[in-house]
Design a protein around this motif. Sequence first.
Motif, PDB file in Angstrom:
ATOM      1  N   ARG A 184       0.776  -1.411  -0.141  1.00  0.00           N
ATOM      2  CA  ARG A 184      -0.042  -0.147  -0.018  1.00  0.00           C
ATOM      3  C   ARG A 184       0.884   1.386  -0.181  1.00  0.00           C
ATOM      4  O   ARG A 184       2.141   1.214   0.378  1.00  0.00           O
ATOM      5  N   LEU A 185       0.324   2.393  -0.546  1.00  0.00           N
ATOM      6  CA  LEU A 185       1.124   3.743  -0.596  1.00  0.00           C
ATOM      7  C   LEU A 185      -0.093   4.693  -0.353  1.00  0.00           C
ATOM      8  O   LEU A 185      -1.280   4.803  -0.774  1.00  0.00           O
ATOM      9  N   ARG A 186       0.206   5.699   0.557  1.00  0.00           N
ATOM     10  CA  ARG A 186      -0.683   7.017   0.713  1.00  0.00           C
ATOM     11  C   ARG A 186       0.175   7.992   0.165  1.00  0.00           C
ATOM     12  O   ARG A 186       1.425   8.340   0.319  1.00  0.00           O
ATOM     13  N   ALA A 187      -0.337   9.127  -0.604  1.00  0.00           N
ATOM     14  CA  ALA A 187       0.352  10.080  -1.124  1.00  0.00           C
ATOM     15  C   ALA A 187      -0.629  11.437  -1.257  1.00  0.00           C
ATOM     16  O   ALA A 187      -1.747  11.489  -1.318  1.00  0.00           O
ATOM     17  N   ASP A 188       0.066  12.666  -1.309  1.00  0.00           N
ATOM     18  CA  ASP A 188      -0.468  13.736  -1.532  1.00  0.00           C
ATOM     19  C   ASP A 188      -0.456  14.053  -2.830  1.00  0.00           C
ATOM     20  O   ASP A 188       0.292  13.762  -3.615  1.00  0.00           O
ATOM     21  N   PHE A 189      -1.688  14.871  -3.331  1.00  0.00           N
ATOM     22  CA  PHE A 189      -1.795  14.657  -4.904  1.00  0.00           C
ATOM     23  C   PHE A 189      -2.319  16.306  -5.085  1.00  0.00           C
ATOM     24  O   PHE A 189      -2.358  17.086  -3.942  1.00  0.00           O
ATOM     25  N   GLU A 190      -2.262  16.622  -6.089  1.00  0.00           N
ATOM     26  CA  GLU A 190      -2.596  18.053  -6.526  1.00  0.00           C
ATOM     27  C   GLU A 190      -3.710  18.446  -6.072  1.00  0.00           C
ATOM     28  O   GLU A 190      -4.765  17.784  -5.819  1.00  0.00           O
ATOM     29  N   GLY A 191      -4.046  19.871  -5.756  1.00  0.00           N
ATOM     30  CA  GLY A 191      -5.357  20.632  -5.432  1.00  0.00           C
ATOM     31  C   GLY A 191      -5.680  19.969  -3.706  1.00  0.00           C
ATOM     32  O   GLY A 191      -6.755  20.292  -3.331  1.00  0.00           O
ATOM     33  N   GLY A 192      -4.808  19.629  -2.999  1.00  0.00           N
ATOM     34  CA  GLY A 192      -4.771  19.257  -1.705  1.00  0.00           C
ATOM     35  C   GLY A 192      -5.647  18.200  -1.582  1.00  0.00           C
ATOM     36  O   GLY A 192      -6.069  17.806  -0.438  1.00  0.00           O
ATOM     37  N   THR A 193      -5.652  17.217  -2.669  1.00  0.00           N
ATOM     38  CA  THR A 193      -6.401  16.007  -2.578  1.00  0.00           C
ATOM     39  C   THR A 193      -5.488  14.829  -2.065  1.00  0.00           C
ATOM     40  O   THR A 193      -4.260  14.932  -2.028  1.00  0.00           O
ATOM     41  N   ARG A 194      -6.017  13.468  -1.796  1.00  0.00           N
ATOM     42  CA  ARG A 194      -5.138  12.238  -1.402  1.00  0.00           C
ATOM     43  C   ARG A 194      -5.513  11.412  -2.312  1.00  0.00           C
ATOM     44  O   ARG A 194      -6.505  11.004  -2.829  1.00  0.00           O
ATOM     45  N   LEU A 195      -4.336  10.271  -2.250  1.00  0.00           N
ATOM     46  CA  LEU A 195      -4.242   9.394  -2.957  1.00  0.00           C
ATOM     47  C   LEU A 195      -4.240   7.959  -2.118  1.00  0.00           C
ATOM     48  O   LEU A 195      -3.066   7.936  -0.994  1.00  0.00           O
ATOM     49  N   ALA A 196      -4.663   6.949  -2.431  1.00  0.00           N
ATOM     50  CA  ALA A 196      -4.443   5.667  -1.643  1.00  0.00           C
ATOM     51  C   ALA A 196      -4.482   4.257  -2.478  1.00  0.00           C
ATOM     52  O   ALA A 196      -5.335   4.287  -3.249  1.00  0.00           O
ATOM     53  N   PHE A 197      -3.138   3.881  -2.682  1.00  0.00           N
ATOM     54  CA  PHE A 197      -2.887   2.715  -3.593  1.00  0.00           C
ATOM     55  C   PHE A 197      -3.004   1.486  -2.647  1.00  0.00           C
ATOM     56  O   PHE A 197      -2.470   1.473  -1.558  1.00  0.00           O
ATOM     57  N   GLU A 198      -3.611   0.523  -3.420  1.00  0.00           N
ATOM     58  CA  GLU A 198      -3.412  -0.781  -2.647  1.00  0.00           C
ATOM     59  C   GLU A 198      -2.984  -1.765  -3.866  1.00  0.00           C
ATOM     60  O   GLU A 198      -3.533  -1.797  -5.025  1.00  0.00           O
ATOM     61  N   PHE A 199      -2.250  -2.892  -3.433  1.00  0.00           N
ATOM     62  CA  PHE A 199      -1.357  -3.560  -4.459  1.00  0.00           C
ATOM     63  C   PHE A 199      -1.822  -4.875  -3.782  1.00  0.00           C
ATOM     64  O   PHE A 199      -1.160  -5.466  -2.986  1.00  0.00           O
TER      65      PHE A 199
END
Length: 245
Positions: A184-199
């Motif tokens: 898994r991975l958590r990241a900040d993205f553009e525009g103050g949004t968030r990403l959460a990846f699951e593998f």
Amino acid sequence: MTRQKSFKQRVRARMDKTGESYTAARAHLVGRDGEPPAPDPATAAPAAERPARSGAAIPPTTAAISSRVSDEALLRTTGRGYDQWFDLLDAWGATDRTHTEMAAWLVDEHGVGGWWAQTVTVAYEQARGLRVPGQKKDGFACSASRTVDVPAERVFAAVTEEAERGRWLPDHAFAVRTANAPKRLRADFEGGTRLAFEFTAKGPAKTTVAVEHSRLADADRAAEAKTMWRERLSRLKALLEQGPS
């Protein structure tokens, strides 16, 4: 004695005998008896006779609810399907309650596990027009996924390493917050949004990668982001499966 009351007594008797939780004891009895207990007709008036909160449309089916959990899985685990839970919530007057009150009522009065109570509550809010699909406390969210015929470690690297990521997700601000390789991975993205990846490894050389994009401003932005992620993950899949360039 109503059928519902009798069933509750049998559940609690099994709890005393086995030490199981209410949910586990209930699930066992439902599975053994072959069908869930019917709601008490004295408290579950037909949906058409119950008033909704002002401005909230009440659809006749569960077609608009979240597809996160199937009706069969909900029935198997909690003893009721969506329509049955919705009838009970309507009879209780849930359209005038908060999300927290609804979830707590399901846990305290019906012995539903916390995660399942949240699932039912969110689905109910969507079905009754109290919550737009994709809406969360901190904005809107969308998700997308693809299955790639390469190991999880390879997919994880293609997302976390900047040079690799630039091949399928160029021109986007991306800052890793936390990472647990290769799951898994958590990241900040553009525009103050968030990403959460699951593998999720599906075998030695097959991986499903899923991303949730949250903190989006509105439903339109969520729809646009969903389309973008479907396209970007398809590009990622194509690049990885074709091998080194």
